[in-house]
Design a protein around this motif. Sequence first.
Motif, PDB file in Angstrom:
ATOM      1  N   GLU A  65       8.386  -9.054  -3.630  1.00 22.98           N
ATOM      2  CA  GLU A  65       8.752  -7.934  -2.762  1.00 22.98           C
ATOM      3  C   GLU A  65       8.184  -8.212  -1.384  1.00 22.98           C
ATOM      4  O   GLU A  65       7.026  -8.619  -1.253  1.00 22.98           O
ATOM      5  N   ILE A  66       9.009  -8.004  -0.375  1.00 22.52           N
ATOM      6  CA  ILE A  66       8.553  -8.157   1.003  1.00 22.52           C
ATOM      7  C   ILE A  66       8.741  -6.808   1.673  1.00 22.52           C
ATOM      8  O   ILE A  66       9.851  -6.272   1.734  1.00 22.52           O
ATOM      9  N   THR A  67       7.643  -6.251   2.152  1.00 20.35           N
ATOM     10  CA  THR A  67       7.676  -4.919   2.750  1.00 20.35           C
ATOM     11  C   THR A  67       8.196  -4.974   4.187  1.00 20.35           C
ATOM     12  O   THR A  67       8.340  -6.061   4.761  1.00 20.35           O
ATOM     13  N   SER A  68       8.427  -3.815   4.751  1.00 21.72           N
ATOM     14  CA  SER A  68       8.884  -3.743   6.138  1.00 21.72           C
ATOM     15  C   SER A  68       7.830  -4.305   7.097  1.00 21.72           C
ATOM     16  O   SER A  68       8.154  -4.712   8.197  1.00 21.72           O
ATOM     17  N   GLY A  69       6.581  -4.364   6.656  1.00 18.14           N
ATOM     18  CA  GLY A  69       5.509  -4.953   7.467  1.00 18.14           C
ATOM     19  C   GLY A  69       5.304  -6.432   7.190  1.00 18.14           C
ATOM     20  O   GLY A  69       4.283  -6.997   7.583  1.00 18.14           O
ATOM     21  N   ASP A  70       6.263  -7.064   6.492  1.00 17.06           N
ATOM     22  CA  ASP A  70       6.243  -8.497   6.181  1.00 17.06           C
ATOM     23  C   ASP A  70       5.101  -8.902   5.254  1.00 17.06           C
ATOM     24  O   ASP A  70       4.693 -10.060   5.234  1.00 17.06           O
ATOM     25  N   GLU A  71       4.593  -7.956   4.466  1.00 14.63           N
ATOM     26  CA  GLU A  71       3.610  -8.283   3.440  1.00 14.63           C
ATOM     27  C   GLU A  71       4.359  -8.766   2.207  1.00 14.63           C
ATOM     28  O   GLU A  71       5.418  -8.250   1.882  1.00 14.63           O
ATOM     29  N   VAL A  72       3.796  -9.743   1.517  1.00 18.07           N
ATOM     30  CA  VAL A  72       4.435 -10.328   0.345  1.00 18.07           C
ATOM     31  C   VAL A  72       3.641  -9.940  -0.899  1.00 18.07           C
ATOM     32  O   VAL A  72       2.424 -10.122  -0.949  1.00 18.07           O
ATOM     33  N   PHE A  73       4.360  -9.406  -1.896  1.00 16.41           N
ATOM     34  CA  PHE A  73       3.774  -9.048  -3.180  1.00 16.41           C
ATOM     35  C   PHE A  73       4.517  -9.810  -4.275  1.00 16.41           C
ATOM     36  O   PHE A  73       5.745  -9.917  -4.232  1.00 16.41           O
ATOM     37  N   LEU A  74       3.766 -10.331  -5.245  1.00 19.73           N
ATOM     38  CA  LEU A  74       4.364 -10.980  -6.400  1.00 19.73           C
ATOM     39  C   LEU A  74       4.162 -10.105  -7.628  1.00 19.73           C
ATOM     40  O   LEU A  74       3.133  -9.443  -7.760  1.00 19.73           O
ATOM     41  N   THR A  75       5.141 -10.124  -8.506  1.00 20.34           N
ATOM     42  CA  THR A  75       5.063  -9.420  -9.777  1.00 20.34           C
ATOM     43  C   THR A  75       5.136 -10.451 -10.882  1.00 20.34           C
ATOM     44  O   THR A  75       5.991 -11.342 -10.849  1.00 20.34           O
ATOM     45  N   GLY A  76       4.238 -10.321 -11.857  1.00 18.33           N
ATOM     46  CA  GLY A  76       4.193 -11.279 -12.951  1.00 18.33           C
ATOM     47  C   GLY A  76       4.854 -10.765 -14.215  1.00 18.33           C
ATOM     48  O   GLY A  76       5.429  -9.675 -14.249  1.00 18.33           O
ATOM     49  N   ARG A  77       4.759 -11.551 -15.249  1.00 19.48           N
ATOM     50  CA  ARG A  77       5.397 -11.262 -16.533  1.00 19.48           C
ATOM     51  C   ARG A  77       4.977  -9.915 -17.100  1.00 19.48           C
ATOM     52  O   ARG A  77       5.776  -9.201 -17.688  1.00 19.48           O
ATOM     53  N   GLU A  78       3.726  -9.557 -16.965  1.00 16.27           N
ATOM     54  CA  GLU A  78       3.225  -8.292 -17.499  1.00 16.27           C
ATOM     55  C   GLU A  78       3.457  -7.118 -16.552  1.00 16.27           C
ATOM     56  O   GLU A  78       3.019  -6.012 -16.815  1.00 16.27           O
ATOM     57  N   GLY A  79       4.110  -7.361 -15.439  1.00 16.56           N
ATOM     58  CA  GLY A  79       4.371  -6.288 -14.481  1.00 16.56           C
ATOM     59  C   GLY A  79       3.261  -6.103 -13.463  1.00 16.56           C
ATOM     60  O   GLY A  79       3.312  -5.172 -12.662  1.00 16.56           O
ATOM     61  N   ASP A  80       2.251  -6.960 -13.505  1.00 14.24           N
ATOM     62  CA  ASP A  80       1.172  -6.874 -12.530  1.00 14.24           C
ATOM     63  C   ASP A  80       1.706  -7.205 -11.144  1.00 14.24           C
ATOM     64  O   ASP A  80       2.541  -8.075 -10.984  1.00 14.24           O
ATOM     65  N   ARG A  81       1.243  -6.467 -10.166  1.00 13.71           N
ATOM     66  CA  ARG A  81       1.705  -6.629  -8.779  1.00 13.71           C
ATOM     67  C   ARG A  81       0.496  -6.956  -7.912  1.00 13.71           C
ATOM     68  O   ARG A  81      -0.494  -6.239  -7.946  1.00 13.71           O
ATOM     69  N   ARG A  82       0.600  -8.041  -7.164  1.00 13.06           N
ATOM     70  CA  ARG A  82      -0.531  -8.407  -6.301  1.00 13.06           C
ATOM     71  C   ARG A  82      -0.035  -8.894  -4.945  1.00 13.06           C
ATOM     72  O   ARG A  82       0.992  -9.550  -4.846  1.00 13.06           O
ATOM     73  N   GLN A  83      -0.798  -8.528  -3.933  1.00 11.13           N
ATOM     74  CA  GLN A  83      -0.452  -8.959  -2.579  1.00 11.13           C
ATOM     75  C   GLN A  83      -0.925 -10.393  -2.397  1.00 11.13           C
ATOM     76  O   GLN A  83      -2.024 -10.757  -2.809  1.00 11.13           O
ATOM     77  N   VAL A  84      -0.059 -11.209  -1.790  1.00 10.78           N
ATOM     78  CA  VAL A  84      -0.387 -12.624  -1.600  1.00 10.78           C
ATOM     79  C   VAL A  84      -0.263 -13.032  -0.139  1.00 10.78           C
ATOM     80  O   VAL A  84       0.039 -14.172   0.170  1.00 10.78           O
ATOM     81  N   GLY A  95       1.107 -12.583   3.968  1.00  8.95           N
ATOM     82  CA  GLY A  95       2.295 -12.229   4.732  1.00  8.95           C
ATOM     83  C   GLY A  95       3.232 -13.412   4.867  1.00  8.95           C
ATOM     84  O   GLY A  95       2.942 -14.508   4.399  1.00  8.95           O
ATOM     85  N   LEU A  96       4.354 -13.166   5.498  1.00  4.62           N
ATOM     86  CA  LEU A  96       5.335 -14.220   5.738  1.00  4.62           C
ATOM     87  C   LEU A  96       4.851 -15.158   6.839  1.00  4.62           C
ATOM     88  O   LEU A  96       4.193 -14.725   7.789  1.00  4.62           O
ATOM     89  N   THR A  97       5.220 -16.417   6.736  1.00  5.57           N
ATOM     90  CA  THR A  97       4.984 -17.340   7.844  1.00  5.57           C
ATOM     91  C   THR A  97       6.044 -17.025   8.908  1.00  5.57           C
ATOM     92  O   THR A  97       7.071 -16.408   8.603  1.00  5.57           O
ATOM     93  N   PRO A  98       5.834 -17.449  10.144  1.00  2.00           N
ATOM     94  CA  PRO A  98       6.853 -17.198  11.173  1.00  2.00           C
ATOM     95  C   PRO A  98       8.222 -17.794  10.799  1.00  2.00           C
ATOM     96  O   PRO A  98       9.254 -17.173  11.047  1.00  2.00           O
ATOM     97  N   GLN A  99       8.234 -18.978  10.179  1.00  2.00           N
ATOM     98  CA  GLN A  99       9.502 -19.595   9.781  1.00  2.00           C
ATOM     99  C   GLN A  99      10.190 -18.784   8.681  1.00  2.00           C
ATOM    100  O   GLN A  99      11.407 -18.602   8.712  1.00  2.00           O
ATOM    101  N   GLU A 100       9.412 -18.338   7.694  1.00  2.00           N
ATOM    102  CA  GLU A 100       9.974 -17.520   6.612  1.00  2.00           C
ATOM    103  C   GLU A 100      10.557 -16.223   7.156  1.00  2.00           C
ATOM    104  O   GLU A 100      11.634 -15.798   6.757  1.00  2.00           O
ATOM    105  N   LYS A 101       9.836 -15.604   8.086  1.00  2.00           N
ATOM    106  CA  LYS A 101      10.285 -14.340   8.662  1.00  2.00           C
ATOM    107  C   LYS A 101      11.574 -14.516   9.452  1.00  2.00           C
ATOM    108  O   LYS A 101      12.502 -13.725   9.319  1.00  2.00           O
ATOM    109  N   THR A 102      11.641 -15.561  10.254  1.00  2.00           N
ATOM    110  CA  THR A 102      12.837 -15.815  11.053  1.00  2.00           C
ATOM    111  C   THR A 102      14.055 -15.995  10.148  1.00  2.00           C
ATOM    112  O   THR A 102      15.109 -15.397  10.376  1.00  2.00           O
ATOM    113  N   LYS A 103      13.903 -16.803   9.113  1.00  2.00           N
ATOM    114  CA  LYS A 103      15.016 -17.041   8.196  1.00  2.00           C
ATOM    115  C   LYS A 103      15.362 -15.775   7.418  1.00  2.00           C
ATOM    116  O   LYS A 103      16.549 -15.455   7.238  1.00  2.00           O
TER     117      LYS A 103
END
Length: 141
Positions: free
Chosen positions: A49-68, A70-78
Amino acid sequence: MNAPTKLLPALLTGVLLLVGCGSAESGEGNEGVSLSVSGGFAGVRHGVEITSGDEVFLTGREGDRRQVGGLTPQEKTKLDALLEAVEMTALPARSIAEDARDRFAYRLRHDGHTLVTDGTKDLGSASDLIAHLESIMAARR
């Protein structure tokens, strides 16, 4: 039942409706995007999940959600270019091959719309967006 007790459910419903309406009118433009991947022979389940503030969260098999981070400038541009190009309202809500077995299901959510696909049909910029979100997810695992 006395009058205050009868009013409590109506009051709670009103509050929930107001909270729900307030979150839909953020005024920020991009409210974020998410991709959930599930299925396959091994029963894969993960997402990003990428929030409107460009924060990146991953969700795992058990449904755990963790912030990892933000986006790099290249990732954000694309990502911004792909989100601009994809027309969620013009896409089918579901694009799954009926005879497909043991395939992954990709659930893409953006701008109040959801698309579920197995990737067997090229959905143009939506397919490109899914690939980009997968690369963002893979870079942070």
